[in-house]
Design an enzyme around this catalytic site. Structure first.
Site, PDB file in Angstrom:
ATOM      1  N   HIS A  98       0.795  -0.884   0.050  1.00 19.39           N
ATOM      2  CA  HIS A  98      -0.163  -0.082  -0.324  1.00 19.39           C
ATOM      3  C   HIS A  98       0.908   1.211  -0.021  1.00 19.39           C
ATOM      4  O   HIS A  98       1.424   1.559   1.121  1.00 19.39           O
ATOM      5  CB  HIS A  98      -0.642  -0.048   1.276  1.00 19.39           C
TER       6      HIS A  98
ATOM      7  N   HIS B 130       1.483   5.441  -1.779  1.00 16.59           N
ATOM      8  CA  HIS B 130       1.133   6.443  -2.482  1.00 16.59           C
ATOM      9  C   HIS B 130       2.698   7.162  -3.017  1.00 16.59           C
ATOM     10  O   HIS B 130       3.414   7.501  -2.359  1.00 16.59           O
ATOM     11  CB  HIS B 130       0.594   7.661  -1.617  1.00 16.59           C
ATOM     12  N   LEU B 131       2.764   7.019  -4.343  1.00 13.73           N
ATOM     13  CA  LEU B 131       3.872   7.795  -5.042  1.00 13.73           C
ATOM     14  C   LEU B 131       3.673   9.073  -5.464  1.00 13.73           C
ATOM     15  O   LEU B 131       4.741   9.567  -5.965  1.00 13.73           O
ATOM     16  CB  LEU B 131       4.510   6.882  -6.243  1.00 13.73           C
ATOM     17  N   ARG B 132       2.369   9.391  -5.588  1.00 15.17           N
ATOM     18  CA  ARG B 132       2.025  10.877  -6.174  1.00 15.17           C
ATOM     19  C   ARG B 132       2.374  10.866  -7.584  1.00 15.17           C
ATOM     20  O   ARG B 132       2.558   9.801  -8.227  1.00 15.17           O
ATOM     21  CB  ARG B 132       2.710  11.989  -5.482  1.00 15.17           C
TER      22      ARG B 132
ATOM     23  N   ASN C  90      -5.103   7.352  -6.024  1.00 15.07           N
ATOM     24  CA  ASN C  90      -5.861   8.653  -5.746  1.00 15.07           C
ATOM     25  C   ASN C  90      -5.056   9.840  -6.336  1.00 15.07           C
ATOM     26  O   ASN C  90      -4.759  10.702  -5.566  1.00 15.07           O
ATOM     27  CB  ASN C  90      -5.974   8.458  -4.307  1.00 15.07           C
TER      28      ASN C  90
ATOM     29  N   LYS D 246      -9.254  -0.495  -6.368  1.00 13.09           N
ATOM     30  CA  LYS D 246      -9.544   0.306  -5.257  1.00 13.09           C
ATOM     31  C   LYS D 246     -10.820   1.123  -4.770  1.00 13.09           C
ATOM     32  O   LYS D 246     -11.109   1.816  -5.551  1.00 13.09           O
ATOM     33  CB  LYS D 246      -8.156   1.410  -4.834  1.00 13.09           C
TER      34      LYS D 246
ATOM     35  N   HIS E  68     -10.457   1.170   1.280  1.00 14.48           N
ATOM     36  CA  HIS E  68     -10.346   2.138   2.376  1.00 14.48           C
ATOM     37  C   HIS E  68     -11.591   2.055   3.319  1.00 14.48           C
ATOM     38  O   HIS E  68     -12.463   2.482   2.977  1.00 14.48           O
ATOM     39  CB  HIS E  68     -10.092   3.640   1.940  1.00 14.48           C
TER      40      HIS E  68
ATOM     41  N   HIS F 119      -4.783  -0.553   5.664  1.00 10.13           N
ATOM     42  CA  HIS F 119      -4.608   0.188   6.784  1.00 10.13           C
ATOM     43  C   HIS F 119      -5.422   0.008   7.839  1.00 10.13           C
ATOM     44  O   HIS F 119      -5.768   1.066   8.326  1.00 10.13           O
ATOM     45  CB  HIS F 119      -3.958   1.534   6.325  1.00 10.13           C
TER      46      HIS F 119
ATOM     47  N   LEU G 150      -5.332   9.007   7.661  1.00  9.80           N
ATOM     48  CA  LEU G 150      -6.537   8.482   7.784  1.00  9.80           C
ATOM     49  C   LEU G 150      -6.269   7.039   7.694  1.00  9.80           C
ATOM     50  O   LEU G 150      -5.380   6.731   6.449  1.00  9.80           O
ATOM     51  CB  LEU G 150      -7.691   9.201   6.679  1.00  9.80           C
TER      52      LEU G 150
ATOM     53  N   ASP H 272       1.394   2.748   3.536  1.00 10.42           N
ATOM     54  CA  ASP H 272       0.537   3.840   3.245  1.00 10.42           C
ATOM     55  C   ASP H 272       1.427   5.085   3.452  1.00 10.42           C
ATOM     56  O   ASP H 272       0.722   6.014   3.782  1.00 10.42           O
ATOM     57  CB  ASP H 272      -0.751   3.917   4.259  1.00 10.42           C
TER      58      ASP H 272
ATOM     59  N   HIS I 210       2.755  14.843   1.773  1.00 10.54           N
ATOM     60  CA  HIS I 210       2.294  15.848   1.762  1.00 10.54           C
ATOM     61  C   HIS I 210       3.273  16.834   2.110  1.00 10.54           C
ATOM     62  O   HIS I 210       4.023  16.691   3.005  1.00 10.54           O
ATOM     63  CB  HIS I 210       1.158  16.006   2.558  1.00 10.54           C
TER      64      HIS I 210
ATOM     65  N   ALA J  95      -4.176  14.640   5.451  1.00 11.53           N
ATOM     66  CA  ALA J  95      -3.837  13.420   6.021  1.00 11.53           C
ATOM     67  C   ALA J  95      -2.833  12.597   5.286  1.00 11.53           C
ATOM     68  O   ALA J  95      -2.709  12.251   4.303  1.00 11.53           O
ATOM     69  CB  ALA J  95      -5.152  12.736   6.105  1.00 11.53           C
TER      70      ALA J  95
END
Ligand SMILES: NC(=O)N[C@@H](CC(=O)O)C(=O)O
Ligand SMILES: [Zn+2]
Ligand SMILES: [Zn+2]
Length: 345
Positions: A14, A16-18, A42, A100, A137, A175, A220, A248, A252, A264
């Site tokens: 899980h 997030h690479l953006r 996302n 997802k 999620h 998560h 979150l 996760d 940011h 978050a």
């Protein structure tokens, strides 16, 4: 005391690479030693179509360090407009492995998420038919539900009925943060598993809220009270293959977290396995790290385990208080603190 630990190369289930400039920072951080990672979709706009996922994958591969074998495993973002054909099209590429579910409004970039899961029954059937896991999620989003209760209520309201309607569907409860979620996964059939983050094992809500509000602990689902943290620790080190590593890691920039309306997400990818190793060591369960980090994820996804290894040495290093990130800075998890394990390069 163990001074050195060699384990099969881990994967992050899980992440997030953006996108854009951020990939220059996020991809090398994870590719440093993770074999594969499940790449969360996302983005803005979300990754809804197979074509978008494959283009995003190319942008990720372009940032892979020289010689790296890191494999991004791509995921489709479900919306109210997803069709079974979009799932069948994704299945044609072995690089897209899951879909997802973001309940609309649950988390970062979930505005396009699903408003009524029952309307997507034919899509979930297509996932089951193609043996593609549904990644969830798991939080309800009604205004009147307390933010600390949102995961617990999701289990009875959405998770159980969905699994009952689709008994052949593989589901990853992403998560997890509560005792109730951990117990639910323990009791569910073999098609149901869960990922657990570093921050939910290492912290509880006191870390975030006592002695001043600390926005870098805000993610979150939100950190819960310590009895939940303890149950997550118990299942993570239990050797139960239903629980595996998913950081996760969700960067940011500093200004977006240290704000009147802070985002978050915690950034942990730069030291993921080192941080899990500390936790497992503190719990007297270093021998359980390899299963959690390197065996149970690929087993659940029906993918081969990695065959090469990484070695962790007992060697202190200090996490920088800030890290450069896409023309800005980011405050990482454990900023300014010492980590006791180092991965041999
Ligand atoms: N976990 C988080 O707090 N944030 C994630 C989204 C998510 O995984 O819910 C993000 O993309 O920023
Ligand atoms: Zn999430
Ligand atoms: Zn996430």
């Amino acid at each position: 005391m163990t001074q050195q630990l060699t384990i099969i190369r881990p994967d992050d289930w899980h992440l997030h690479l953006r996108d854009g400039e951020a990939l220059e920072y996020t991809v090398p951080a994870t590719a440093a030693y993770m074999g594969r990672a499940i790449i969360m979709p996302n983005l803005q706009p979300p990754i809804m179509y197979a074509r978008q996922a494959l283009e995003y994958r190319q942008r990720i591969l372009a940032q892979r360090p020289e010689g790296s074998q890191f494999e991004p495993l791509m995921v489709l973002y479900l919306t109210d407009r997803t069709t079974p054909d979009m799932i069948h099209a994704a299945k044609l590429s072995s690089n897209i492995v899951a879909a997802k579910l973001y309940p609309a409004g649950a988390t970062t970039n979930s505005d396009s998420g699903v408003t009524d899961l029952e309307k997507l029954d034919s899509v979930l059937e297509a996932l089951a038919e193609n043996q593609m896991p549904l990644l969830i999620h798991g939080e309800v989003t009604h205004d009147d539900i307390d933010v600390f209760d949102r995961e617990k209520l999701f289990i009875d309201e959405i998770m159980k009925p969905t699994i009952a309607r689709h008994p052949d569907l593989k589901v990853v409860f992403e998560h997890i943060t509560t005792k109730e979620a951990a117990e639910f996964v323990e009791q569910a059939g073999p098609n149901v598993a869960a990922t657990i983050t570093v921050q939910h094992l290492a912290y509880n809500r006191n870390h975030m809220l006592v002695g001043g509000i600390k926005p870098h602990f805000y993610c979150l689902p939100i950190l819960k009270r310590n009895i939940h943290q303890q149950k997550l620790q118990e299942v993570a080190i239990s050797g139960n293959p239903k629980f595996f590593l998913g950081t996760d890691s969700a960067p940011h920039i500093k200004g977006a977290k240290e704000s009147a309306c802070g985002c978050a997400g915690c950034f942990s990818a730069f030291a993921a396995i080192e941080l899990y190793a500390e936790i497992f060591e503190d719990l007297g369960a270093l021998d359980k790290l390899e299963g959690f980090a390197s065996h149970f994820g690929p087993d659940f996804y029906n993918l081969p385990r990695n065959t090469d290894t990484i070695t962790l040495n007992k060697q202190d290093w200090t996490v920088p208080s800030e890290m450069p990130f896409a023309g800005d800075v980011i405050v990482p998890i454990k900023a300014g603190e010492v980590i006791r394990w180092t991965v041999e390069s």
